[in-house]
Design a protein around this motif. Structure first.
Motif, PDB file in Angstrom:
ATOM      1  N   THR A   1       0.598  -1.404  -0.021  1.00  0.00           N
ATOM      2  CA  THR A   1       0.006   0.017  -0.148  1.00  0.00           C
ATOM      3  C   THR A   1       1.099   1.391   0.008  1.00  0.00           C
ATOM      4  OG1 THR A   1      -1.783   0.885   0.722  1.00  0.00           O
ATOM      5  CG2 THR A   1      -0.293   0.204   2.648  1.00  0.00           C
TER       6      THR A   1
ATOM      7  N   ASN B   1      -1.817   6.105   2.178  1.00  0.00           N
ATOM      8  CA  ASN B   1      -2.378   5.108   3.301  1.00  0.00           C
ATOM      9  C   ASN B   1      -2.169   5.155   4.313  1.00  0.00           C
ATOM     10  OD1 ASN B   1      -3.746   5.190   0.751  1.00  0.00           O
ATOM     11  ND2 ASN B   1      -4.608   3.060   0.342  1.00  0.00           N
TER      12      ASN B   1
ATOM     13  N   ARG C   1     -10.610   2.630  -1.704  1.00  0.00           N
ATOM     14  CA  ARG C   1     -10.547   3.769  -2.770  1.00  0.00           C
ATOM     15  C   ARG C   1     -11.707   4.222  -3.248  1.00  0.00           C
ATOM     16  NH1 ARG C   1      -6.994  -0.905  -3.120  1.00  0.00           N
ATOM     17  NH2 ARG C   1      -8.926  -1.508  -4.946  1.00  0.00           N
TER      18      ARG C   1
ATOM     19  N   GLN D   1      -6.228  -3.864  -0.629  1.00  0.00           N
ATOM     20  CA  GLN D   1      -5.251  -3.803  -0.233  1.00  0.00           C
ATOM     21  C   GLN D   1      -4.643  -4.559   0.468  1.00  0.00           C
ATOM     22  OE1 GLN D   1      -3.206  -3.380  -2.858  1.00  0.00           O
ATOM     23  NE2 GLN D   1      -4.075  -2.288  -4.136  1.00  0.00           N
TER      24      GLN D   1
ATOM     25  N   ASP E   1      -3.549  -2.056   3.732  1.00  0.00           N
ATOM     26  CA  ASP E   1      -4.192  -1.534   4.164  1.00  0.00           C
ATOM     27  C   ASP E   1      -4.769  -2.293   4.952  1.00  0.00           C
ATOM     28  OD1 ASP E   1      -3.956   0.580   2.396  1.00  0.00           O
ATOM     29  OD2 ASP E   1      -5.487   0.152   1.349  1.00  0.00           O
TER      30      ASP E   1
END
Length: 314
Positions: free
Chosen positions: A102, A106, A151, A163, A166
């Motif tokens: 990521t 983030n 996202r 992801q 994340d």
């Protein structure tokens, strides 16, 4: 109060504010360095050697206190080992693993929700009273996290396509929340430097078997060079040692509630640094998610009678 004392207090207060601005800058730098070195330094190598280097710098100053308070450390060893596992061990290792899949932006946005997780876990595990407006704040911050993780596309969540980094970063923040709650429940009566030195040593020992397993069976470690040594020195000294000292000084001078506001600068600094150094760009979902997180943090951490306590070693 004499004029000399007034000048000294003003200078000390000014240094506290400078330190509180530098602290989130260093934390943001940690996320950017983590993301920028994923190809050259494996996550567990970064985590382990970061704390070994930090410990090497701290030992000359912290070892006398460790020896002086060795009886307390021995009596509270179980509690301190648990605290070190969730903070120095798990939090930072998970953060570096998150960086492999990521963005630094983030990481910083999710990392900024630490006060939310502390408040939530204090409510669940310690029975802290949560006012309705704080519950709204927690809900807004969670919605912000979901916006960043998804996202901006709900199908990412419904299709389980988030992801991995994340989700790992959410686990890291949860780990730090557990550390903070345990710190309140099992407070260890040690001076700050002694506590930090002991925590880093125990945390490095927790990471060691995982690092050795990764070194010999998976990643093979990394090649020591200027490209790898400088990032390690940075994360050991700036977000590891200096940020901790600046944060504690700032909390002592202006109080935890005011100091906590400076944490909100971390994702701002991270997005700027990541844009300049890594070429990351901000999406609309970053802005929307960031605003939701900011509003949630303000409601959840400012509305209550007491601000959750946490020591940061990001």
């Amino acid at each position: 109060m004499s004029s000399e004392n007034a000048v000294s207090n003003t200078r000390s207060l000014g240094l506290a504010y400078i330190g509180l601005v530098l602290t989130p800058l260093f934390w943001a730098g940690n996320a950017v360095v983590a993301r920028g070195t994923v190809e050259s330094i494996p996550p567990l190598s970064m985590s382990f050697w970061r704390w070994v280097i930090a410990l090497a710098f701290l030992l000359p100053f912290g070892l006398p206190g460790v020896w002086q308070h060795r009886k307390i450390i021995r009596q509270r060893l179980g509690s301190m080992l648990a605290l070190a596992t969730f903070s120095v061990g798990a939090f930072n290792s998970l953060l570096y693993f998150a960086a492999t899949t990521t963005t630094a932006t983030n990481i910083a946005l999710i990392n900024a929700t630490i006060p939310i997780f502390v408040a939530f876990l204090a409510w669940v595990l310690l029975g802290d009273r949560t006012r309705p407006i704080q519950a709204v704040g927690i809900a807004l911050a969670v919605l912000g996290i979901l916006t960043v993780v998804a996202r901006g596309d709900i199908t990412v969540l419904t299709g389980l396509e988030a992801q991995p980094g994340d989700l790992i970063m959410v686990a890291a923040v949860f780990s730090w929340g557990l550390f903070s709650v345990l710190l309140r429940r099992q407070s260890v009566p040690l001076p700050a430097l002694t506590f930090l030195t002991t925590q880093i040593f125990l945390g490095a020992m927790v990471i060691l078997p995982f690092y050795l397993t990764d070194l010999f069976f998976f990643s093979g470690g990394f090649e020591l060079s200027g490209e790898t040594a400088l990032p390690l020195l940075f994360v050991a000294i700036f977000p590891g040692i200096l940020a901790y000292g600046f944060w504690n000084h700032g909390v002592q001078k202006i109080g935890p509630s005011k100091a906590a506001i400076f944490m909100y600068l971390t994702p701002v600094f991270a997005s700027v640094l990541a844009g300049i150094l890594l070429g990351e760009s901000l999406g609309l979902f970053h802005i929307i998610g960031g605003l939701l997180i900011l509003c949630g943090l303000l409601l959840a951490t400012r509305a209550g009678r007491r601000t959750p306590e946490y020591r940061k070693m990001g």
